[in-house]
Design a protein around this motif. Structure first.
Motif, short mmCIF file in Angstrom:
data_model
loop_
_atom_site.label_atom_id
_atom_site.label_comp_id
_atom_site.label_asym_id
_atom_site.label_seq_id
_atom_site.Cartn_x
_atom_site.Cartn_y
_atom_site.Cartn_z
N UNK A 27 41.75 32.19 50.12
CA UNK A 27 40.60 32.62 49.32
C UNK A 27 40.94 33.73 48.33
N UNK A 28 41.80 34.66 48.72
CA UNK A 28 42.15 35.77 47.84
C UNK A 28 42.90 35.27 46.60
N UNK A 29 43.86 34.36 46.79
CA UNK A 29 44.60 33.81 45.65
C UNK A 29 43.70 32.96 44.76
N UNK A 30 42.80 32.20 45.37
CA UNK A 30 41.89 31.36 44.60
C UNK A 30 40.97 32.23 43.75
N UNK A 31 40.43 33.28 44.34
CA UNK A 31 39.56 34.20 43.59
C UNK A 31 40.33 34.87 42.45
N UNK A 32 41.55 35.32 42.74
CA UNK A 32 42.36 35.97 41.70
C UNK A 32 42.66 35.01 40.56
N UNK A 33 42.99 33.78 40.88
CA UNK A 33 43.27 32.78 39.85
C UNK A 33 42.03 32.55 38.98
N UNK A 34 40.89 32.39 39.61
CA UNK A 34 39.64 32.20 38.86
C UNK A 34 39.36 33.36 37.94
N UNK A 35 39.54 34.59 38.43
CA UNK A 35 39.30 35.78 37.61
C UNK A 35 40.26 35.83 36.42
N UNK A 36 41.53 35.52 36.65
CA UNK A 36 42.51 35.57 35.57
C UNK A 36 42.22 34.52 34.50
N UNK A 37 41.83 33.31 34.92
CA UNK A 37 41.52 32.26 33.95
C UNK A 37 40.26 32.60 33.15
N UNK A 38 39.23 33.09 33.84
CA UNK A 38 38.00 33.46 33.13
C UNK A 38 38.24 34.62 32.17
N UNK A 39 39.11 35.53 32.54
CA UNK A 39 39.46 36.64 31.64
C UNK A 39 40.12 36.12 30.37
#
Length: 79
Positions: A27-39
């Motif tokens: 979950x932590x990596x998935x959330x981080x990936x989502x945040x980076x892509x949205x940024x």
């Protein structure tokens, strides 16, 4: 220092996103990936992203939800 989840390159108007993790499962990596892509989407005018999954061997179905959110953000930004 943690290894970045993504690396990017720009070719013309396209941002190429290279996923750096072979396994995107927790979950932590998935959330981080989502945040980076949205940024990336938020930082771009009419964003166009090409996501390279070449290094990815396994990914959780939860990543698909993040990709849908990124697609919606790109659409809202007229990318």
């Amino acid at each position: 220092m943690a290894r970045p989840m993504i690396m990017t390159a720009t070719v013309g108007d396209v941002t190429i996103v290279y996923l750096q993790e072979a396994r995107i499962l927790d979950a932590a990596n998935i959330a981080a990936l989502g945040e980076q892509l949205l940024e990336l989407v938020e930082q771009s005018y009419k964003p166009t992203l090409l996501i390279d999954f070449a290094k990815v061997a396994y990914l959780s179905s939860a990543v698909l939800g993040k990709l849908v959110a990124v697609k919606k953000a790109v659409d809202r930004a007229k990318g």
